[in-house]
Design an enzyme around this catalytic site. Structure first.
Site, PDB file in Angstrom:
ATOM      1  CG  HIS A 264      -1.784   1.209   1.356  1.00  0.00           C
ATOM      2  ND1 HIS A 264      -3.088   1.232   0.915  1.00  0.00           N
ATOM      3  CD2 HIS A 264      -1.532   2.449   1.838  1.00  0.00           C
ATOM      4  CE1 HIS A 264      -3.597   2.437   1.137  1.00  0.00           C
ATOM      5  NE2 HIS A 264      -2.674   3.199   1.704  1.00  0.00           N
ATOM      6  CD  GLU A 265       1.456   3.697   3.711  1.00  0.00           C
ATOM      7  OE1 GLU A 265       1.648   4.774   3.120  1.00  0.00           O
ATOM      8  OE2 GLU A 265       0.407   3.449   4.347  1.00  0.00           O
ATOM      9  CG  HIS A 268       0.251   6.222  -0.672  1.00  0.00           C
ATOM     10  ND1 HIS A 268      -0.751   6.958  -1.230  1.00  0.00           N
ATOM     11  CD2 HIS A 268      -0.308   5.584   0.402  1.00  0.00           C
ATOM     12  CE1 HIS A 268      -1.878   6.782  -0.526  1.00  0.00           C
ATOM     13  NE2 HIS A 268      -1.632   5.944   0.464  1.00  0.00           N
ATOM     14  CD  GLU A 294      -5.159   6.337   0.738  1.00  0.00           C
ATOM     15  OE1 GLU A 294      -5.065   5.100   0.611  1.00  0.00           O
ATOM     16  OE2 GLU A 294      -4.396   6.987   1.473  1.00  0.00           O
TER      17      GLU A 294
HETATM   18 ZN    ZN Z   1      -2.923   5.258   1.965  1.00  0.00          ZN
END
Ligand code: ZN
Length: 499
Positions: A264-265, A268, A294
């Site tokens: 997830h990170e 980003h 997101e």
């Molecule tokens: Zn996030």
């Protein structure tokens, strides 16, 4: 180059020095600053962000922006500079209405509320956080009153995190999801559930760190322009496209948690690392729209990371690093990473019930700012909604209302971005498959790089220069809709659970 433009560029460079230090202090406080050193950092952080705020609202800057916005000067600017001048002038006109001492008080209150939240969560004692939360709600509303007088506070907050998406649009999207997902989740929960016993046990933390590195390399995170730290709550922070930091938290008994946080990170970070470098250190660089942001982290985490084919090329390596996974077949692994269950913690939720965690927070935020529900009544409201949407009640506030840090720094209106991100992902997935073919096949063939390249070119490169509605329109050629995400959920989980 006009004299004003030259002066303006030098001014931006100087302001950036203050912002750079602010970012660095924040990173340091979150990762390594000892408890006793926090107060000193809060002072420094307040000093540097106030300096930057003063520059950002100074008469000098106002005059430069006014000059550059005049037709004869403006027309001579390149497109990037046109965007920067327009955006900064708009933001400045809003920010300069905030009295300096109130801004200072707000920054200080944010930092103090953050510390109080940490203590409250550790002790599972809502009363420690409640006065700070009340303060943050009041001050956030006060700030919105300065920047956007006469506008409804919650709509101002939503616009701050996802410009161009208002509560009427979000209400429509979330209602569509609720209508379809409530019965789908009921069906799933009534079906046979996978056996998760092999995922229980102790998983070496150092090996988990190595797995994180494997995953980051695999999805395309650049180590040359990126670094990794450890914090209570994973997050991403960037100085510019050349220095993007992510953090993670490792749980000895829950190896999947850190893996999916890393993906997830990492998503980003890949976004920030691939923004047009010409935009570095300006309002055009970085992406200011949290829903779009997101959408990228969640695209990697869910659309790719929870696809069986994502793991095909690396599953053996995972077993080499964490030997327990040698005893788990890829099929068993796939079932577990898509194991749908009603759970208390948002960040640990599967991608389907996750939607309810966000809808709950969105509705509570509306209750705070529209219905003015009292701070002392919020834990009960939280627990009622958990029961309504997820059928379970938290045993204490640490696993209830205190679980997330967002409200401690006044980030009300942020939560809907997560679900908007997933809604966009449904749309991006359908468009990507039309243009590149099946994602299953690309992943199975080890061509995840082609997917990353598509996302880089279609979305990341533009940074903040396209607002969310324009991103969706440019990439998909359609209005935002929850239908593609609903189709994705139905197809995937009908197959997995034999519905
Ligand atoms: Zn996030």
């Amino acid at each position: 180059m006009s004299e004003t433009l030259e002066k303006f560029k030098a001014f931006l460079e100087e302001k950036n020095q203050y912002d750079h230090v602010t970012t660095l202090l924040y990173w340091d406080m979150e990762t390594v600053t000892p408890k006793a050193g926090q107060a000193g950092h809060v002072d420094a952080l307040t000093y540097f962000s106030t300096k930057s705020f003063e520059m950002g609202t100074s008469k000098e800057l106002g005059e430069m922006l006014d000059t550059l916005a005049k037709p004869e000067e403006f027309e001579a600017l390149d497109d990037t500079m046109k965007f920067i001048v327009t955006r900064m002038k708009r933001d400045m006109d809003k920010d300069k209405r905030i009295p300096k001492e109130r801004f200072e008080a707000f920054v200080r209150a944010q930092a103090e509320a953050g510390n109080a939240w940490r203590d409250a969560k550790n002790a599972s004692d809502y009363s420690v956080f409640a006065p700070h939360l009340r303060n943050m709600i009041e001050m956030t509303a006060e700030m919105a009153g300065y920047t956007d007088p006469g506008k409804e506070v919650y709509d101002v907050l939503l616009d701050k995190y996802e410009e161009s998406m208002d509560s009427a649009t979000i209400d429509r999207l979330f209602e569509d999801l609720k209508k379809e997902l409530i019965p789908l989740v009921k069906q799933i929960l009534a079906a046979k559930q996978p056996d998760d016993t092999k995922f229980k046990g102790n998983f070496d933390i150092n090996a988990q760190r190595e797995v994180q590195q494997l995953l980051l390399d695999y999805i395309g995170f650049s180590r040359e322009s990126g670094a990794v730290g450890e914090t209570e709550h994973p997050f991403t922070l960037n100085f510019c496209s050349k220095d993007v930091r992510i953090s993670n938290h490792y749980h000895e008994t829950e190896p999947l948690s850190a893996m999916f946080s890393a993906i997830h990170e990492g998503g980003h970070a890949i976004f920030e690392q691939n923004v047009n470098p010409e935009y570095d250190n300006t309002v055009a660089g970085s992406c200011n729209y949290m829903g779009v942001h997101e959408s990228q982290s969640r695209f990697y985490e869910n659309i790719l990371g929870r696809n069986k084919n994502f793991w095909l090329p690396i599953y053996d390596k995972l077993g080499e690093l964490l030997p327990q996974f040698k005893e788990i077949s890829l099929d068993e692994f796939y079932r577990e990473i898509n194991h749908v269950r009603n759970s208390l913690i948002r960040t640990e939720a599967d991608e389907v019930t996750y939607c309810f965690h966000i809808i709950l927070r969105y509705e509570i935020e509306k209750a705070i700012f529209r219905d003015h529900v009292a701070v002392e009544d919020l834990p009960e409201l939280w627990n009622e909604k958990m029961k309504e949407y997820l059928g379970i009640t938290p045993g204490n506030d640490a696993e209830g209302i205190l679980q997330d840090m967002h409200w401690s720094d006044g980030s009300f209106g942020y939560f809907p971005s997560y679900l908007l991100g997933s809604i966009y992902d449904g749309m991006f997935l359908e468009t990507l498959e039309k243009e590149l073919g099946s994602v299953d096949k690309l992943l199975a063939a080890g061509k995840i790089g082609e997917i990353t390249k598509w996302l880089n070119e279609k979305i990341h490169w533009y940074g903040s220069t396209r607002v969310p509605k324009e991103v969706i329109q440019n990439v998909c050629g359609e209005e935002v809709s929850a239908e593609p995400l609903i189709r994705y959920f139905k197809k995937k989980y009908t197959e997995i659970y034999n519905l």
